[in-house]
Scaffold this active site. Sequence first.
Site, short mmCIF file in Angstrom:
data_model
loop_
_atom_site.label_atom_id
_atom_site.label_comp_id
_atom_site.label_asym_id
_atom_site.label_seq_id
_atom_site.Cartn_x
_atom_site.Cartn_y
_atom_site.Cartn_z
NE ARG A 172 -9.28 13.65 5.65
CZ ARG A 172 -8.60 14.69 6.13
NH1 ARG A 172 -7.88 15.47 5.34
NH2 ARG A 172 -8.59 14.92 7.42
CB SER A 249 -13.86 9.71 8.94
OG SER A 249 -13.22 9.91 10.17
CD GLU A 356 -11.91 10.06 4.68
OE1 GLU A 356 -12.31 10.89 5.51
OE2 GLU A 356 -11.03 9.22 4.93
C1 LIG Z 1 -9.42 2.99 11.57
C2 LIG Z 1 -9.13 3.97 10.46
C3 LIG Z 1 -8.76 5.28 10.75
C4 LIG Z 1 -8.47 6.20 9.73
N1 LIG Z 1 -8.11 7.47 10.05
C5 LIG Z 1 -7.83 8.36 9.08
C6 LIG Z 1 -7.46 9.71 9.40
O1 LIG Z 1 -7.34 10.08 10.57
N2 LIG Z 1 -7.22 10.57 8.39
C7 LIG Z 1 -7.29 10.19 7.08
O2 LIG Z 1 -7.05 11.03 6.20
N3 LIG Z 1 -7.64 8.93 6.74
C8 LIG Z 1 -7.91 8.00 7.69
N4 LIG Z 1 -8.28 6.73 7.36
C9 LIG Z 1 -8.41 6.36 5.95
C10 LIG Z 1 -7.16 5.64 5.37
O3 LIG Z 1 -6.39 5.06 6.40
C11 LIG Z 1 -6.27 6.58 4.59
O4 LIG Z 1 -6.97 7.13 3.50
C12 LIG Z 1 -5.03 5.87 4.03
O5 LIG Z 1 -4.14 6.79 3.47
C13 LIG Z 1 -5.37 4.82 2.96
O6 LIG Z 1 -4.18 4.11 2.69
P1 LIG Z 1 -4.19 2.67 2.09
O7 LIG Z 1 -2.79 2.33 1.75
O8 LIG Z 1 -4.88 1.73 2.99
O9 LIG Z 1 -5.03 2.89 0.75
P2 LIG Z 1 -5.99 1.84 0.06
O10 LIG Z 1 -7.23 1.69 0.86
O11 LIG Z 1 -5.25 0.62 -0.30
O12 LIG Z 1 -6.35 2.65 -1.26
C14 LIG Z 1 -7.13 3.82 -1.19
C15 LIG Z 1 -7.07 4.52 -2.56
O13 LIG Z 1 -5.73 4.97 -2.80
C16 LIG Z 1 -5.22 4.36 -3.98
N5 LIG Z 1 -3.82 4.03 -3.75
C17 LIG Z 1 -3.29 3.29 -2.73
N6 LIG Z 1 -1.95 3.25 -2.85
C18 LIG Z 1 -1.64 3.97 -3.96
C19 LIG Z 1 -0.42 4.29 -4.63
N7 LIG Z 1 0.75 3.86 -4.18
N8 LIG Z 1 -0.48 5.06 -5.76
C20 LIG Z 1 -1.67 5.50 -6.23
N9 LIG Z 1 -2.84 5.23 -5.65
C21 LIG Z 1 -2.82 4.46 -4.53
C22 LIG Z 1 -6.07 3.11 -4.20
O14 LIG Z 1 -6.08 2.74 -5.57
C23 LIG Z 1 -7.42 3.59 -3.72
O15 LIG Z 1 -8.04 4.33 -4.72
C24 LIG Z 1 -8.56 5.78 8.37
C25 LIG Z 1 -8.94 4.46 8.07
C26 LIG Z 1 -9.21 3.57 9.11
C27 LIG Z 1 -9.60 2.15 8.77
#
Ligand SMILES: Cc1cc2nc3c(=O)[nH]c(=O)nc-3n(C[C@H](O)[C@H](O)[C@H](O)COP(=O)(O)OP(=O)(O)OC[C@H]3O[C@@H](n4cnc5c(N)ncnc54)[C@H](O)[C@@H]3O)c2cc1C
Length: 364
Positions: A172, A249, A356
């Site tokens: 992670r 999580s 996380e």
């Molecule tokens: C219901 C639910 C279930 C989930 N299940 C899982 C799971 O099973 N496993 C898991 O690992 N995670 C899980 N997550 C967490 C999350 O979905 C992941 O971490 C996902 O990859 C975040 O993507 P995002 O585009 O929404 O990032 P954001 O929330 O928009 O950003 C998160 C971070 O990443 C950075 N970021 C985003 N895009 C970029 C980019 N293009 N370049 C550089 N930095 C960037 C942002 O600046 C921030 O620091 C879950 C979340 C939810 C709400």
Amino acid sequence: MTHIAGVTATTGARLADLTTLRIGGRPRALLECATAEAVVAAVRALDAAEIPVLVLGGGSNLVVAGGDLDLVVVAVRNREVEYLTGADDDRLVVRSGAGLAWDDLVADTVGRGCGGLECLSGIPGSVGATPVQNVGAYGVEVAQILHRVRWYDRATGVDEWVTPEALGLAYRTSVLKNTDRAVVLEVEFRLDPAGRSEPIRYAELAGRLGVAPGERTDPSVVRRTVLELRCGKGMVLDDDDEDTWSAGSFFTNPVIREDELPTVRSRVAARLGSAPAEQMPAFSTPGGIKLSAGWLIERAGFGKGHPSSSSPARLSTKHTLALTNRGAATSDDIIALAREVRDGVREAFGVELHPEPVWVGCHI
Ligand SMILES: Cc1cc2nc3c(=O)[nH]c(=O)nc-3n(C[C@H](O)[C@H](O)[C@H](O)COP(=O)(O)OP(=O)(O)OC[C@H]3O[C@@H](n4cnc5c(N)ncnc54)[C@H](O)[C@@H]3O)c2cc1C
């Protein structure tokens, strides 16, 4: 910024409308970037002007403070997908814009009969964020299937392709998590064009699929089964289900040293008896012994739905590891609940939980 091709700038946006936890105040501006070049140009200009930037994908891993936020949001929205044959031995490579919804990419690859991404079905957010915290679920991590990443290095100003080694991927985390190091523009994943899934390593999933651990099977069946399992835990976004209004999580599974395990087991035994102490999940990993955050939270006395059905912020009623906003919660409510759970687990078992999500303008 409106003069940059591919950038749509607005003011008055609220992060509460752009995050899955549905919490967060107003940035100075929101820049929606339709191409990788637009992302680079926007971030380059903001960095040159020393304006704080929040790079945003799907907002599914963020806890954002309320009120006015002294930052500009750069929303990554480039979504092209290309399949590259012969790029890497007998495997197929899929190249995706960072702004595509991750699950749309999984669905597309599985729909074409390709294996590789199926165990990561249903995870919210964007393709570009998947390397940031080495997204993982059901026995697969992005590190296992990642081919290359195109990023804009904010320190050197270079837009380049890098191999996974440059990302420092671990459980992670990566060199991108909680840093301003680089913006991910495009990502390539290796696929199995012969239609075999990744080996099924997760016991619960293997059981549901009726395969032996380590076996490969039909990716579309794996995808369907993973989505069923995730829905049962409130881990697939659903506007009508407040149990999914979360950041996923909330705590990572704690990793302790091997010599610390007997102490934790004896604290569990002192509190709950010897049977739970023996049954406590503990897995050997290269970094140490991985415990289950959900198990510890529940055994420390924080049941599903804690603290009560009238609280604006509470644990999911389906999954103790998710902190949810029931509609009216603020970041302070989420922080208070997160502290209560973290401190309660530490007090009960001497184990430190680490959040996380990424914190913006606030912290635990
Ligand atoms: C219901 C639910 C279930 C989930 N299940 C899982 C799971 O099973 N496993 C898991 O690992 N995670 C899980 N997550 C967490 C999350 O979905 C992941 O971490 C996902 O990859 C975040 O993507 P995002 O585009 O929404 O990032 P954001 O929330 O928009 O950003 C998160 C971070 O990443 C950075 N970021 C985003 N895009 C970029 C980019 N293009 N370049 C550089 N930095 C960037 C942002 O600046 C921030 O620091 C879950 C979340 C939810 C709400």
